[in-house]
Write a protein that holds these residues in place. Structure first.
Motif, short mmCIF file in Angstrom:
data_model
loop_
_atom_site.label_atom_id
_atom_site.label_comp_id
_atom_site.label_asym_id
_atom_site.label_seq_id
_atom_site.Cartn_x
_atom_site.Cartn_y
_atom_site.Cartn_z
N PHE A 282 22.70 -13.24 -11.96
CA PHE A 282 22.65 -13.69 -13.35
C PHE A 282 23.24 -15.08 -13.42
N LEU A 283 22.47 -16.03 -13.95
CA LEU A 283 22.95 -17.40 -14.10
C LEU A 283 23.76 -17.51 -15.38
N MET A 284 25.03 -17.90 -15.24
CA MET A 284 25.92 -17.95 -16.39
C MET A 284 25.52 -19.02 -17.40
N ARG A 285 24.68 -19.98 -17.00
CA ARG A 285 24.22 -20.96 -17.98
C ARG A 285 23.38 -20.30 -19.07
N GLY A 286 22.88 -19.10 -18.78
CA GLY A 286 22.11 -18.38 -19.79
C GLY A 286 22.93 -18.00 -21.01
N ILE A 287 24.26 -18.00 -20.87
CA ILE A 287 25.13 -17.76 -22.02
C ILE A 287 26.09 -18.93 -22.22
N GLY A 288 25.66 -20.13 -21.80
CA GLY A 288 26.37 -21.34 -22.15
C GLY A 288 27.33 -21.90 -21.13
N TYR A 289 27.66 -21.16 -20.08
CA TYR A 289 28.63 -21.64 -19.09
C TYR A 289 27.95 -22.66 -18.17
N GLY A 290 28.31 -23.93 -18.34
CA GLY A 290 27.72 -24.97 -17.52
C GLY A 290 26.30 -25.33 -17.89
N ALA A 291 25.83 -24.88 -19.05
CA ALA A 291 24.45 -25.16 -19.45
C ALA A 291 24.29 -26.62 -19.84
N PRO A 292 23.34 -27.34 -19.26
CA PRO A 292 23.19 -28.76 -19.58
C PRO A 292 22.94 -29.02 -21.06
N ALA A 293 22.09 -28.20 -21.69
CA ALA A 293 21.74 -28.44 -23.10
C ALA A 293 22.55 -27.59 -24.06
N TRP A 294 23.27 -26.59 -23.55
CA TRP A 294 23.99 -25.68 -24.43
C TRP A 294 25.44 -25.50 -23.98
N ARG A 295 26.07 -26.62 -23.68
CA ARG A 295 27.47 -26.61 -23.30
C ARG A 295 28.31 -25.98 -24.40
N HIS A 296 29.27 -25.12 -24.03
CA HIS A 296 30.13 -24.47 -25.02
C HIS A 296 30.83 -25.51 -25.89
N GLY A 297 30.72 -25.34 -27.20
CA GLY A 297 31.40 -26.22 -28.14
C GLY A 297 30.64 -27.49 -28.45
N GLY A 298 29.46 -27.66 -27.89
CA GLY A 298 28.68 -28.86 -28.18
C GLY A 298 28.15 -28.84 -29.60
N TYR A 299 28.15 -29.98 -30.25
CA TYR A 299 27.62 -30.08 -31.61
C TYR A 299 26.11 -30.20 -31.56
#
Length: 360
Positions: A282-299
């Motif tokens: 399971f890629l953790m970017r699927g829930i925002g961890y390290g996601a390029p476009a959906w970084r946690h706390g990004g506006y």
């Protein structure tokens, strides 16, 4: 500014709840995962509130037929921290520290309703504190609890009930982590050159086993512990030990992901060992961890909801955004004088920068 939370006896300072200290990286997050007993489906969710950034985000993801289907949402919270909804994703606290519900209202082909019920009282992990030069890189507390899961998940019109025996893990953490846009001015001097993390919440028939380690690039742990929690245990019913270690780890060539490993836990009657056999990533970017476009706390805007589908067979597992994973694993527990028992759990892994014990 007064908000709904101010009518509850939960204040920690003389300020209204809307104001969370002075560090812009303060966060407050829920995390959930679960897996069908035959290992055919894995799902996870995260819901984070970032009071200083005035933003919340939520993510829900499920693996079906080799595709990691992801739903992302972000909103401006207008300083209201007690609203546990973000677009279609909502959390209900039914019984604090025991039972929570995750709801995904129909959106972008997704819908779900899942109840997570604790198998024992949550464990409180040692406080995570790490500085990068003069700045607090991390300073947070986390509770972790293995759970039984009931409910259903629908993706693109196909609704599947969670089978009897579906289990998983949920956690709650709060404090300081890097969130939102990166700071344009790095700390001086830069003291953190790598980040090593393993986390293994495991479900067996009558007990849970937890292990985690943060270590520096030379392999020296700076936060680690192992806990065994019998089903139904209260806050003082755990076996906690230091000195546990993950051994016999070999990385999959070309990646920073482990093929497997053996966890050794010192016990009074002799060491326990748990063998890991990962079989689903399971890629953790699927829930925002390290996601390029959906970084946690990004506006993202006042309210933004998007869908993402990741073909796991085609994903470059060596890419930076795919380094952080949870490997669903079959596990075998060997205790001195007892027959081996099998279970299932995750082997979460994040190796950023050098880690000399593994040759990376």
């Amino acid at each position: 500014m007064l908000t709904k939370a101010d009518d509850f006896p939960i204040h920690q300072t003389a300020e209204p709840i809307a104001y969370a200290g002075t560090d812009r990286n303060f966060y407050d997050r829920y995390f959930f995962n679960g897996y069908q007993p035959d290992g055919t489906e894995f799902f996870a969710a995260a819901f984070g509130v970032y009071p200083q950034l005035n933003v919340a985000d939520a993510h829900f993801s499920v693996i079906r037929n080799g595709i990691e289907h992801c739903l992302h949402a972000s909103k401006v919270i207008h300083m209201e921290r007690l609203d546990l909804s973000c677009g279609p994703i909502r959390i209900e606290v039914i019984e604090p520290l025991q039972k929570l519900k995750l709801i995904v209202e129909p959106s972008n082909g997704f819908a779900a309703e899942i109840v997570f019920e604790g198998r024992s009282f949550p464990i409180e992990e040692p406080r995570f504190t790490r500085r990068n030069g003069p700045r607090a890189f991390m300073d947070y507390t986390r509770l972790t609890q293995n759970v039984r899961c009931t409910g259903w998940i629908e993706v693109d019109g196909v609704r599947k009930e969670l089978a009897a025996g579906t289990v998983g893990t949920r956690d709650r953490s709060w404090g300081i982590r890097p969130i939102g846009a990166p700071d344009p001015q790095p700390p001086v001097p830069m003291t953190i050159t790598g980040f090593f993390w393993q986390w293994t919440p495991l479900n067996f028939a009558d007990r849970s086993v937890f292990f985690h380690i943060n270590a520096d690039p030379d392999g020296r742990p700076w936060n680690t512990r192992a806990v065994i929690a019998p089903d139904g245990a209260g806050h003082d019913g755990f076996y906690e030990t230091e000195g546990a270690a993950m051994d016999e780890v070999a990385l999959i060539p070309g990646t920073r992901h482990a093929k497997g490993g053996t966890l050794s836990i010192p016990l009074a009657q002799g060491a326990a060992s748990i063998r890991f056999e990962p079989f689903l990533t399971f890629l953790m970017r699927g829930i925002g961890y390290g996601a390029p476009a959906w970084r946690h706390g990004g506006y993202k805007g006042d309210l933004v909801v998007e869908r993402e589908d990741i073909d796991l067979a085609a994903a470059d597992m060596a890419a930076p955004e795919n380094v952080h994973i949870q490997a669903l694993s079959r596990v075998t527990l060997n205790l001195p004088g007892e027959a081996p028992v099998t279970g299932m759990g995750v082997f979460e892994q994040l190796i950023a920068g050098p880690y000399r014990p593994y040759g990376v």
